[in-house]
Design a protein around this motif. Structure first.
Motif, mmCIF file in Angstrom:
data_model
loop_
_atom_site.group_PDB
_atom_site.id
_atom_site.type_symbol
_atom_site.label_atom_id
_atom_site.label_comp_id
_atom_site.label_asym_id
_atom_site.label_seq_id
_atom_site.Cartn_x
_atom_site.Cartn_y
_atom_site.Cartn_z
ATOM 1 N N ASN A 28 -4.203 11.314 13.061
ATOM 2 C CA ASN A 28 -3.529 10.273 12.911
ATOM 3 C C ASN A 28 -4.859 8.949 12.500
ATOM 4 O O ASN A 28 -5.313 8.938 13.534
ATOM 5 C CB ASN A 28 -2.492 9.501 12.793
ATOM 6 N N TYR A 30 -5.293 14.790 10.520
ATOM 7 C CA TYR A 30 -7.031 15.493 10.896
ATOM 8 C C TYR A 30 -6.975 16.236 12.054
ATOM 9 O O TYR A 30 -6.471 15.864 12.649
ATOM 10 C CB TYR A 30 -7.687 14.320 10.404
ATOM 11 N N ASP A 55 -10.305 17.176 8.004
ATOM 12 C CA ASP A 55 -9.423 16.260 6.876
ATOM 13 C C ASP A 55 -8.108 17.902 6.375
ATOM 14 O O ASP A 55 -8.673 18.656 5.538
ATOM 15 C CB ASP A 55 -9.453 16.097 5.723
ATOM 16 N N GLY A 107 -4.792 18.401 3.731
ATOM 17 C CA GLY A 107 -3.443 17.902 2.515
ATOM 18 C C GLY A 107 -4.215 19.433 1.358
ATOM 19 O O GLY A 107 -4.315 19.720 1.383
ATOM 20 N N SER A 133 -1.186 15.163 0.440
ATOM 21 C CA SER A 133 -2.032 14.247 0.824
ATOM 22 C C SER A 133 -3.331 12.651 1.434
ATOM 23 O O SER A 133 -4.110 12.913 1.760
ATOM 24 C CB SER A 133 -3.823 14.669 -0.520
ATOM 25 N N LYS A 134 -2.123 12.276 0.955
ATOM 26 C CA LYS A 134 -2.000 10.928 1.884
ATOM 27 C C LYS A 134 -1.133 10.582 2.659
ATOM 28 O O LYS A 134 0.327 10.646 1.694
ATOM 29 C CB LYS A 134 -2.694 9.403 0.948
ATOM 30 N N ARG A 135 -0.689 9.323 3.565
ATOM 31 C CA ARG A 135 0.521 9.154 3.649
ATOM 32 C C ARG A 135 2.079 9.941 4.291
ATOM 33 O O ARG A 135 2.758 10.210 3.564
ATOM 34 C CB ARG A 135 0.994 8.057 2.783
ATOM 35 N N ASP A 153 -3.106 9.284 7.321
ATOM 36 C CA ASP A 153 -3.582 10.434 6.492
ATOM 37 C C ASP A 153 -3.713 11.416 7.851
ATOM 38 O O ASP A 153 -4.664 10.538 8.657
ATOM 39 C CB ASP A 153 -4.880 9.836 6.266
#
Length: 646
Positions: free
Chosen positions: A40, A51, A70, A72, A81-83, A49
């Protein structure tokens, strides 16, 4: 004091689970050499995010192969994609199944690894799962949207591989037919752009290699490619260009829920591990066919390379049918313009003659439709289910064994669906299939074992197209076994001794070796009849007997762009093919330690002779302790056949 103890217990109860969850989740391969970990970017938090990172350990050192992948997805209604919030990860579970391939680099295969599911959710409490597997020869992962019903339009996939700048790489510029040359790059010659699969990389410390690809692509997604256009070191999964296929079809896939994406695959290990890997087939869906007796890999005579309009001429068709019969090859191909055949006969006459020689015809079709600019006919016979049923019914009655379908022009979802529609309909009529102007394999030879091969390579046909291929071919030929041919069958149309529009600079030994170096379930021998019939007896006999489907494959030696020596086994016989791209003569000493203990073998070696168009054939007796000395001319090659002595 009591208050301090209460406060300490409160902190432990509330924060300790969070601290434990924030630690990386690690999955390790069965042989403990490969590990993949979840990280994270927002340290010590459950939301951020996420990976993956992949490491490889050999006997002497550990290497972070890919420091960051990455993760998402973005759909039209949900952002993954985020959070993303980490929920949990599942137990590590073994994956263990055995299966048999009818053609390819290995017949007895094993899908054996470890799997873990990572459960995430977005701000709307909608779930996204990441299914990760670690194998002895690589890592795969895929996305899962577990909602039970509905559809979603995937606007973007955020998967992106961060590759260290000091890695060496072999990449092919994106083109819809996948028919480019590979470019070799290091950190001083880095290029940005869009790239075809598969993509080969070498770790800077030379401890391992890795190959990026995708597998188990089905009608619920599109094909993808890699792009480092935005950041030189980051290769992002990228959907098809809207302009592909003359602008037809949607670039963004519409998926049916629940949904699982194709596997994102990283084949990892030594070059020997890369070449021998069947990971792309291993993780793809099992065969859909119950009866496969009608699927027969084999060699094919092919008239297009020597005469672009050969099938238009009945007499030329007859010559190539006779060639197949004399060489003992099971097939001959009726390429484009068969519907305009003249000069003594038509299609029906030709198929009757071919069958009378104990050979089976294969036949070409334009994929048709508005997606292709090529007007060659017939252009509509494969477009719809009804058309295919009518055509396959006719072909079955005529004794045709398979179809070559050309000019697909894109990897959008509608085109992936078209490929699979063809394969499913062809199976009902026991018709083998191979694709040209097409995508590279994604594991379909396992799911649809009558999918025999695809072009998706700059092959010998390019001696017809441009003068540039003459000098590029030797190096190109030594890159393909480490890249394109690793991930599935490749219809290069090899083994040509005479010249087409533009000449060879490879030796006869180099060309003969391509029959072993390159793998394809239908191997099209592209030269004119005299190119084979005028060969010395030993070389001609070798081409009469060489298999196209293998029980085992081993890399003996090689380096992309310089040389490759590969050994393939069929039953108890071994076949070795070796080629060089270098501009100087060289000698190689090969260990035969892959042979069985306590068995004596007869070895026939057909190598470069005194000049490029000459062979030197020698016979000897060998065993597991023997070595083989071979001399290769510049851009030369050799083959060997090793047979147990009765």
């Amino acid at each position: 004091m009591i208050r301090l103890k209460i406060l300490f217990l409160f902190i432990c109860c509330t924060l300790l689970p969070q601290l434990l969850h924030s630690q990386q989740t690690v999955l390790v391969s069965p042989n403990k050499k490969i590990s993949v970990a979840l990280y994270n970017t927002n340290q010590n938090q459950l939301t951020g995010d996420w990976y993956l990172a992949i490491s490889y350990t050999d006997s002497s050192r550990s290497t972070v192969v890919i420091p960051r992948i990455d993760l998402g997805l973005v759909t039209k209604t949900q952002d993954f994609s985020k959070r993303l919030t980490y929920i949990k990860h599942g137990k590590t579970l073994p994956v263990n199944e055995s299966y048999t391939m009818l053609h390819g680099k290995r017949s007895a295969c094993s899908n054996s690894g470890n799997e873990q599911v990572i459960f995430l959710k977005n701000n709307n409490n909608v779930r996204l799962n990441i299914i990760v597997r670690a194998y002895n020869d690589g890592v795969v992962f895929r996305y899962e949207l577990p909602e039970k019903k509905g559809q979603a339009i995937v606007e973007d996939e955020l998967t992106a591989y961060t590759i260290p700048a000091d890695n060496k790489r072999w990449l092919e510029k994106w083109n819809p037919a996948n028919e480019g040359l590979y470019t070799t790059m290091d950190n001083k010659s880095m290029q940005q752009g869009e790239w075809c699969y598969p993509a080969l990389f070498s770790a800077a410390n030379k401890s391992c290699w890795f190959l990026l690809h995708e597998a188990d692509l089905n009608r619920n997604y599109c094909g993808s490619k890699l792009s480092n256009a935005a950041e030189p070191s980051k290769y992002k999964i990228t959907f098809p260009n809207p302009a592909d296929a003359r602008g037809t079809g949607n670039s963004q896939p519409t998926v049916t829920l629940p949904f699982r994406s194709p596997w994102r695959a990283v084949i990892i290990g030594s070059l020997k591990d890369i070449v021998a890997s069947t990971l792309i087939d291993d993780v793809s869906a099992p065969s859909t066919l119950k009866n496969t007796d009608w699927i027969k890999p084999g060699l094919v005579s092919w008239n297009y390379w020597s005469n672009n309009h050969g099938t238009k001429d009945y007499k030329t068709v007859i010559k190539f049918a006779d060639l197949a019969a004399e060489m003992g090859w099971p097939y001959t191909l009726l390429d484009w313009e068969w519907d305009a055949m003249a000069n003594g006969g038509n299609l029906e006459d030709a198929t009757r003659y071919i069958l009378s020689k104990g050979v089976k015809p294969l036949i070409w079709y334009n994929s048709g439709g508005n997606h292709t600019w090529v007007p060659a006919t017939p252009k509509d016979r494969m477009l719809t289910h009804q058309n295919r049923v009518e055509e396959f019914t006719k072909l079955k009655k005529m004794g045709v064994a398979g179809v070559k379908i050309d000019f697909f022009e894109s990897e959008k979802q509608d085109m992936i669906q078209y490929y699979i529609d063809i394969l499913e309909d062809a199976a009902q009529y026991e018709m083998m299939v191979y694709f040209h102007g097409s995508l590279v394999p994604r594991g379909w030879s396992r799911t649809y074992p009558h999918f025999m091969t695809s072009e998706a390579v700059r092959g010998a046909e390019w001696y017809n197209n441009v003068p540039d291929f003459t000098m590029a071919a030797p190096e190109h030929n030594t890159i393909l076994p480490f890249t394109r041919n690793v991930i599935g069958p490749m219809d290069y149309t090899p083994v040509t001794f005479t010249n087409s529009q533009y000449p060879h600079v490879t030796s006869y030994g180099h060309e003969l070796a391509l029959s072993v170096v390159f793998e394809s379930g239908l191997q099209h021998m592209a030269d004119r009849p005299e190119g084979y019939l005028d060969l010395p007896a030993a070389a001609r006999r070798f081409l009469m007997e060489v298999p196209v489907a293998w029980d085992e494959t081993r890399l003996i030696d090689g380096y992309p762009g310089k040389e490759i020596i590969i050994a393939r086994r069929k039953g108890e016989k071994w076949y070795i093919g070796g080629i060089s791209s270098e501009q100087k003569e060289k000698s190689k000493t090969l260990k035969l330690d892959f042979l069985k203990d306590n068995i004596t073998y007869k070895l026939t070696l057909i190598a470069d002779g005194e000049h490029d168009k000459d062979f030197k054939t020698t016979y000897t007796v060998v065993d597991k302790s023997s070595t083989l000395n071979v001399k290769l001319l510049r851009r030369g090659g050799f083959v060997a056949c090793i047979t147990p002595v009765e």
